[in-house]
Design an enzyme around this catalytic site. Sequence first.
Site, PDB file in Angstrom:
ATOM      1  N   ASP A  89      -7.017   4.543  -4.571  1.00  0.00           N
ATOM      2  CA  ASP A  89      -7.682   4.405  -3.263  1.00  0.00           C
ATOM      3  C   ASP A  89      -8.272   5.797  -3.015  1.00  0.00           C
ATOM      4  O   ASP A  89      -8.474   6.551  -3.976  1.00  0.00           O
ATOM      5  CB  ASP A  89      -6.669   3.999  -2.174  1.00  0.00           C
ATOM      6  CG  ASP A  89      -7.342   3.629  -0.842  1.00  0.00           C
ATOM      7  OD1 ASP A  89      -7.879   2.518  -0.736  1.00  0.00           O
ATOM      8  OD2 ASP A  89      -7.340   4.461   0.093  1.00  0.00           O
ATOM      9  N   LYS A 144       0.869  -1.190   0.000  1.00  0.00           N
ATOM     10  CA  LYS A 144       0.000   0.000   0.000  1.00  0.00           C
ATOM     11  C   LYS A 144       0.895   1.226   0.000  1.00  0.00           C
ATOM     12  O   LYS A 144       2.042   1.161   0.436  1.00  0.00           O
ATOM     13  CB  LYS A 144      -0.867   0.000   1.262  1.00  0.00           C
ATOM     14  CG  LYS A 144      -2.070   0.911   1.176  1.00  0.00           C
ATOM     15  CD  LYS A 144      -3.240   0.271   0.463  1.00  0.00           C
ATOM     16  CE  LYS A 144      -4.338   1.288   0.202  1.00  0.00           C
ATOM     17  NZ  LYS A 144      -5.558   0.648  -0.322  1.00  0.00           N
TER      18      LYS A 144
HETATM   19  P1  NDP Z   1     -12.840   8.131  -2.823  1.00  0.00           P
HETATM   20  O1  NDP Z   1     -11.764   9.115  -2.609  1.00  0.00           O
HETATM   21  O2  NDP Z   1     -13.380   7.919  -4.187  1.00  0.00           O
HETATM   22  O3  NDP Z   1     -14.089   8.462  -1.880  1.00  0.00           O
HETATM   23  C1  NDP Z   1     -13.944   8.531  -0.485  1.00  0.00           C
HETATM   24  C2  NDP Z   1     -15.283   8.935   0.098  1.00  0.00           C
HETATM   25  O4  NDP Z   1     -15.206   8.845   1.522  1.00  0.00           O
HETATM   26  C3  NDP Z   1     -15.666  10.363  -0.212  1.00  0.00           C
HETATM   27  O5  NDP Z   1     -17.060  10.472  -0.217  1.00  0.00           O
HETATM   28  C4  NDP Z   1     -15.054  11.111   0.976  1.00  0.00           C
HETATM   29  O6  NDP Z   1     -15.691  12.347   1.226  1.00  0.00           O
HETATM   30  C5  NDP Z   1     -15.290  10.147   2.095  1.00  0.00           C
HETATM   31  N1  NDP Z   1     -14.245  10.289   3.133  1.00  0.00           N
HETATM   32  C6  NDP Z   1     -12.901  10.171   2.950  1.00  0.00           C
HETATM   33  N2  NDP Z   1     -12.250  10.393   4.108  1.00  0.00           N
HETATM   34  C7  NDP Z   1     -13.187  10.644   5.012  1.00  0.00           C
HETATM   35  C8  NDP Z   1     -13.153  10.967   6.383  1.00  0.00           C
HETATM   36  N3  NDP Z   1     -11.977  11.053   7.054  1.00  0.00           N
HETATM   37  N4  NDP Z   1     -14.338  11.161   7.002  1.00  0.00           N
HETATM   38  C9  NDP Z   1     -15.513  11.051   6.336  1.00  0.00           C
HETATM   39  N5  NDP Z   1     -15.604  10.769   5.037  1.00  0.00           N
HETATM   40  C10 NDP Z   1     -14.461  10.581   4.381  1.00  0.00           C
HETATM   41  O7  NDP Z   1     -12.280   6.748  -2.219  1.00  0.00           O
HETATM   42  P2  NDP Z   1     -12.760   5.258  -2.491  1.00  0.00           P
HETATM   43  O8  NDP Z   1     -14.222   5.215  -2.712  1.00  0.00           O
HETATM   44  O9  NDP Z   1     -11.850   4.682  -3.494  1.00  0.00           O
HETATM   45  O10 NDP Z   1     -12.400   4.560  -1.099  1.00  0.00           O
HETATM   46  C11 NDP Z   1     -13.307   4.509  -0.010  1.00  0.00           C
HETATM   47  C12 NDP Z   1     -12.907   3.399   0.942  1.00  0.00           C
HETATM   48  O11 NDP Z   1     -12.906   2.143   0.248  1.00  0.00           O
HETATM   49  C13 NDP Z   1     -11.500   3.515   1.545  1.00  0.00           C
HETATM   50  O12 NDP Z   1     -11.499   2.971   2.846  1.00  0.00           O
HETATM   51  C14 NDP Z   1     -10.670   2.646   0.631  1.00  0.00           C
HETATM   52  O13 NDP Z   1      -9.502   2.184   1.254  1.00  0.00           O
HETATM   53  C15 NDP Z   1     -11.642   1.513   0.377  1.00  0.00           C
HETATM   54  N6  NDP Z   1     -11.366   0.704  -0.802  1.00  0.00           N
HETATM   55  C16 NDP Z   1     -11.316   1.255  -2.050  1.00  0.00           C
HETATM   56  C17 NDP Z   1     -11.078   0.472  -3.160  1.00  0.00           C
HETATM   57  C18 NDP Z   1     -11.129   1.017  -4.538  1.00  0.00           C
HETATM   58  O14 NDP Z   1     -11.070   0.195  -5.472  1.00  0.00           O
HETATM   59  N7  NDP Z   1     -11.261   2.304  -4.749  1.00  0.00           N
HETATM   60  C19 NDP Z   1     -10.796  -0.977  -3.011  1.00  0.00           C
HETATM   61  C20 NDP Z   1     -10.957  -1.482  -1.681  1.00  0.00           C
HETATM   62  C21 NDP Z   1     -11.201  -0.644  -0.621  1.00  0.00           C
HETATM   63  P3  NDP Z   1     -14.999  13.724   0.720  1.00  0.00           P
HETATM   64  O15 NDP Z   1     -15.288  13.773  -0.749  1.00  0.00           O
HETATM   65  O16 NDP Z   1     -15.680  14.764   1.515  1.00  0.00           O
HETATM   66  O17 NDP Z   1     -13.538  13.593   1.031  1.00  0.00           O
END
Ligand code: NDP
Length: 446
Positions: A167, A127
């Site tokens: 991510d 990672k």
């Molecule tokens: P994105 O950046 O596309 O979206 C993240 C989302 O979560 C946004 O809506 C963001 O809001 C919100 N968010 C981020 N940080 C916080 C926080 N500290 N508090 C509250 N809301 C928060 O990321 P992903 O959708 O890719 O990833 C989301 C989760 O899924 C993570 O845990 C990631 O590790 C996991 N994941 C992702 C994969 C992938 O293929 N993308 C694969 C496996 C797991 P805002 O826009 O306001 O920041």
Amino acid sequence: MTMSYVDSVFEQVKQRNPNEPEFLQAVQEVLESLKPVIHRHPEFAEAGLLERIVEPERQIIFRVPWVDDRGKVQVNRGFRVQFNSAIGPYKGGLRFHPTVNLSIIKFLGFEQIFKNSLTGLPIGGGKGGSDFDPKGKSDGEIMRFCQSFMTELYRHIGADCDVPAGDIGVGGREIGYLFGQYKRLRNCYEGVLTGKGLTYGGSLVRTEATGYGLCYFVDEMIRAKGRSFAGATVVISGSGNVSLYALEKVVQLGGKVVAMSDSNGYIVDPAGVDFTLMRRIKEVERRRIKEYAAAKPGVEYHEGCAGIWSVKCDIALPCATQNELDERAAQQLVDNGCWAVGEGANMPSTPEAVEIFLKNKVLFAPAKAANAGGVATSALEMSQNSMRLSWTFAEVDAKLKEIMAGIYRKASEAAKEYGYEDNLVVGANIAGFLKVAQAMMAQGIV
Ligand code: NDP
């Protein structure tokens, strides 16, 4: 005796990494559930297997200097943790978010080892990321940052060595800039990153994969208990990549999503969230979720994202970030009749929250198993790149579905075999661990 081996390894990890709470949380959860395995396999203790598996093979921390639009020099910190390569090249995403630090990257890298193993595909665990905040930055700033980041990272990665992906904060745009710079530095066109655009080696379904895969997994889990998404009310936290495509798939499976969030607040849409509108606001226009409420009649907006768990639902899908769902939120969900939880984000539920779900017989799909669809499809992208072929959407989607069903089967069978029937947390950890452990045993003390 064997109990004390696991506990003593955790004590060592605590002493060695005192300032890494997220990493310690992830290690403790995995080690606890491995106790019955260690009991059955004393040879693992003799080979110091746990001591080795909790220590990354390599950790790289580097300076990322770049110049912002006002001509000011900015400096961020870059990370890549290459945790375990027993079963394949390191594989795991890059996260760009101001909260990124070594503890967070190590927790994600550690979990990635077992998740990747569960997919059944040949990928090790890693990672990386940076404390860079992409929010509010221009495309030019994002590009210069990505180029600077890759100017150091390129010497540590490669299609057969370490293959990063996206991510939080790293989507198609960032992967494009990173890939362009890698190719330029190496003069080599190879599948060194996944999540690429479709015109330059990306795979169909990769964008949708984590959200779709989550729903396929939850669907398997609830159907095994005679339930289904049809007619169910669903709450999804976040509105990024994972959340958006979970939304699309829930709707396709007949469920209704009534609430979603971003880090500022959450919306409640009793009529059911409209995927096309939400996708346009969040993915295409990169605006705030508040604007969804402004664009659709009958939708309420609430400040503060934690309140989303007070919205009544049958199924909760936390898809934003780590530790976003605590004990209080878990109790609220249970009190409101929630009967299934699927973790789309990594480690979104605190250990206390997980305990509440298990105690109350909520069907619980842990992240390691439930969100493995993203990395599984990344591995399918690697296969296509190696073969210089592209599969159709239907082909990749069918493979993804099969992989998620396979993960459910492996996790539930392992849980049963070790006396924890229906506990997919334990089952996923054990099933993921065993393959890596056997590979490490075969490869000697390395
Ligand atoms: P994105 O950046 O596309 O979206 C993240 C989302 O979560 C946004 O809506 C963001 O809001 C919100 N968010 C981020 N940080 C916080 C926080 N500290 N508090 C509250 N809301 C928060 O990321 P992903 O959708 O890719 O990833 C989301 C989760 O899924 C993570 O845990 C990631 O590790 C996991 N994941 C992702 C994969 C992938 O293929 N993308 C694969 C496996 C797991 P805002 O826009 O306001 O920041």
